[in-house]
Design an enzyme around this catalytic site. Structure first.
Site, PDB file in Angstrom:
ATOM      1  NE  ARG A 163     -10.357  -9.872  -3.809  1.00 36.17           N
ATOM      2  CZ  ARG A 163     -10.627  -8.952  -4.736  1.00 36.17           C
ATOM      3  NH1 ARG A 163     -10.777  -9.312  -6.007  1.00 36.17           N
ATOM      4  NH2 ARG A 163     -10.762  -7.687  -4.420  1.00 36.17           N
TER       5      ARG A 163
ATOM      6  CE  LYS B 181      -4.109  -2.016   2.080  1.00 32.73           C
ATOM      7  NZ  LYS B 181      -4.982  -1.858   0.897  1.00 32.73           N
TER       8      LYS B 181
HETATM    9  N1  BES Z   1      -8.473  -4.203   3.112  1.00 36.40           N
HETATM   10  C1  BES Z   1      -8.514  -3.723   1.795  1.00 36.40           C
HETATM   11  C2  BES Z   1      -9.807  -3.002   1.456  1.00 36.40           C
HETATM   12  C3  BES Z   1     -10.023  -1.674   2.122  1.00 36.40           C
HETATM   13  C4  BES Z   1      -9.599  -0.525   1.512  1.00 36.40           C
HETATM   14  C5  BES Z   1     -10.689  -1.603   3.311  1.00 36.40           C
HETATM   15  C6  BES Z   1      -9.839   0.684   2.116  1.00 36.40           C
HETATM   16  C7  BES Z   1     -10.931  -0.382   3.908  1.00 36.40           C
HETATM   17  C8  BES Z   1     -10.507   0.767   3.304  1.00 36.40           C
HETATM   18  C9  BES Z   1      -8.361  -4.871   0.809  1.00 36.40           C
HETATM   19  O1  BES Z   1      -7.595  -5.935   1.242  1.00 36.40           O
HETATM   20  C10 BES Z   1      -7.692  -4.312  -0.382  1.00 36.40           C
HETATM   21  O2  BES Z   1      -6.570  -3.931  -0.281  1.00 36.40           O
HETATM   22  N2  BES Z   1      -8.405  -4.295  -1.496  1.00 36.40           N
HETATM   23  C11 BES Z   1      -7.897  -3.775  -2.705  1.00 36.40           C
HETATM   24  C12 BES Z   1      -8.284  -4.741  -3.797  1.00 36.40           C
HETATM   25  C13 BES Z   1      -7.601  -4.467  -5.099  1.00 36.40           C
HETATM   26  C14 BES Z   1      -6.133  -4.778  -4.995  1.00 36.40           C
HETATM   27  C15 BES Z   1      -8.265  -5.310  -6.135  1.00 36.40           C
HETATM   28  C16 BES Z   1      -8.524  -2.407  -2.926  1.00 36.40           C
HETATM   29  O3  BES Z   1      -9.700  -2.229  -2.626  1.00 36.40           O
HETATM   30  O4  BES Z   1      -7.819  -1.516  -3.383  1.00 36.40           O
HETATM   31 MN    MN Z   2      -5.520  -5.618   0.837  1.00 38.97          MN
END
Ligand code: BES
Ligand code: MN
Ligand code: ZN
Length: 496
Positions: free
Chosen positions: A348, A272
């Site tokens: 997921r 991130k």
């Molecule tokens: N935990 C995150 C989703 C999330 C993002 C929760 C912001 C709360 C606030 C999840 O694991 C994630 O990183 N999802 C990615 C998926 C993408 C890589 C397809 C996302 O939403 O950017």
């Molecule tokens: Mn994630």
């Protein structure tokens, strides 16, 4: 310590205590309450309402010091028009009153609200919930705790003894919500996978529930290659937590609640970046907090006829020499192969094996909750969670359970053609599709791990688990979202 909440048949003309909160309708509908207030406290009330242009709009709140009198503080809360009044408005008005009393340092509060259109039990439950949840303050990480709570004694006026039982059952739900808030708010160095397992263990021993915790080797033996791929970059061992509530007497329904339990999500090698709120990713276990909180409430409420299983595949998504590579191909416990094209779509991957395990229990329904996608936050914002289900009756039951508990859900499409976005040239599927419709492809990914015949619903709570500013019954920070929906749904007996 929590405030003591009692029902009382006293009303705004005869209750005596420190702070009195009165709900007022706008326009002519508020006239009789205004008259009663003037009769008791004199024309000063009417004068002040006039001078401060109090319109009794929903959310409007006015505190009047009545020096030397009893009550010595009058809190007036706007309710809007009677036509729009219901449990939701009663909750927010009671929360506003509680916060105003707390702000003024009052230790004793009487709350006089109209409850027209609501059963006394329903009104008492909604008000008790509002008082307790809005006054909640998490002091665990302060070196010196503030004294509290204020107010410590609250009377819900105009409600007889009979409503007291509703206050008691709302207390069980509130304990569940508070536990969920504490788990979500706890930093990632405290709320670890082992800590989640320990919390489940204490619920199990306090209430006589059954607990099974699968260690890494157990999960390997079950072929959970998808979940373990996420866990492998962390120094902390994964914990696959299975907690079971069995009712006394006959069982008519078996329900499974599954929660995403990422105690920290760094993104993995798809790290991130700035602006992605990496420092907030302790709340990526919000789904597991909701199901653990719900189990705590269920264990106390002991609903008849329903067996409830809770499953959390807890781990961290970290970086190390042993962490999973972007591009790795892994095999889940149902035999499906997954090309991990993005290590940040890890929730997921953990849920895949959790859902396969859930379906092996042959339940009547499976509901999963997960802070799954940023895309859901973009779509629905911070007040509404996304709901996906191929089953109309199950979706409807969850929407109703949510509305009843004051949690907003919105049903989203499980558009089958979007599944094409997950096609892989090498494996059965990729874990990540294109950016557009990202919360939908995430739900479709999960669907591949649910047995066709089992009713299943998925709630994406990424936006709703945390509130920076606080809102309604939620103080700033963790909201405990999902607990009330789940408990109401289980108490209603699950799927229709
Ligand atoms: N935990 C995150 C989703 C999330 C993002 C929760 C912001 C709360 C606030 C999840 O694991 C994630 O990183 N999802 C990615 C998926 C993408 C890589 C397809 C996302 O939403 O950017
Ligand atoms: Mn994630
Ligand atoms: Zn995540």
């Amino acid at each position: 310590m929590v405030a003591e909440i009692r029902c009382s048949t006293a009303n705004l003309t005869d209750w005596s205590g420190e702070a009195l909160a009165v709900g007022l309708f706008s326009g002519d509908a508020g006239a009789s309450s205004r008259t009663a207030l003037s009769a008791r406290f004199g024309s000063v009330v009417a004068d002040q309402l006039e001078r401060r242009r109090f319109k009794a709009k929903p959310g409007e709140c006015l505190c009047l010091d009545l020096l030397g009198q009893t009550p010595s503080l009058l809190i007036l809360v706007g309710l809007g028009a009677p036509a729009d009044f219901g449990a939701e408005q009663l909750r927010s008005a009671t929360a506003a009153a509680s916060k105003a009393a707390a702000g003024a340092g009052a230790s004793q509060l009487g709350v006089a609200m109209p409850i027209e259109g609501l059963a006394a039990e329903q009104a008492a439950g909604a008000m008790a919930e509002a008082v307790r949840l809005s006054l909640f303050a998490d002091q665990r990480f302060k070196s010196e705790a503030e004294p509290g709570p204020y107010p410590s004694q609250v009377e819900l006026l105009g409600l007889g003894e009979a409503a007291q039982a509703a206050v008691a059952s709302s207390a069980a739900i509130c304990s569940g919500v508070e536990l969920a808030r504490e788990l979500v708010a706890a930093p990632p160095n405290v709320a670890t996978p082992a800590a989640l397992a320990a919390t489940a263990a204490s619920i199990a021993s306090d209430h006589g529930l059954e607990l099974k915790v699968l260690e890494r080797a157990d999960c390997e033996a079950l072929g959970m290659g998808s979940y373990l791929a996420v866990a492998q970059g962390s120094d902390l061992p994964p914990k696959f937590i299975h907690l079971t509530y069995r009712p006394a007497g006959a069982i008519t329904r078996r329900l499974v609640l599954v929660g995403k339990g990422l105690t920290f999500d760094s993104g993995g090698y798809n790290l991130k970046t700035a602006g992605s709120q990496i420092e907030m990713m302790k709340y990526d276990m919000g789904g597991s907090a909701a199901v653990i909180g719900a189990m705590r409430a269920i264990a106390e409420l002991k609903p008849a006829g329903v067996e409830v299983h809770m499953i959390v595949a807890a781990c961290e998504n970290m970086i190390s020499g042993g962490a999973i590579h972007p591009g790795a191909i892994v095999t889940a416990s149902n035999g499906k192969t997954i090309e991990i094209n993005n290590t940040d779509a890890e929730g997921r991957l953990t849920l895949a094996d959790a859902l396969v395990y859930a379906c092996k229990l042959e339940p009547d329904a499976v509901v999963d909750l997960a802070t799954l996608t940023g895309a859901c936050v973009i779509a629905l914002g911070e007040e509404i969670a996304g709901l996906w289900s191929p089953n109309d009756a199950l979706a409807q039951g969850l929407l109703e359970a949510g509305a009843q508990g004051g949690e907003q859900l919105w049903r989203m499409p499980l558009r089958a053609s979007y599944r094409d976005g997950l096609k892989s040239g090498l494996a059965d599927m990729k874990n990540t599709g294109p950016r557009p419709g990202g919360s939908i492809t995430a739900a479709l990914f999960l669907q591949d791990f649910v047995a066709k015949e089992i009713p299943w619903a998925h709630l994406d709570i990424a936006g709703t688990v945390w509130s920076d500013k606080g809102r309604g019954l939620d103080p700033a920070g963790a909201t405990g979202f999902g607990v009330r929906t789940l408990v109401n749904w289980v108490q209603a007996g699950g799927p229709a």
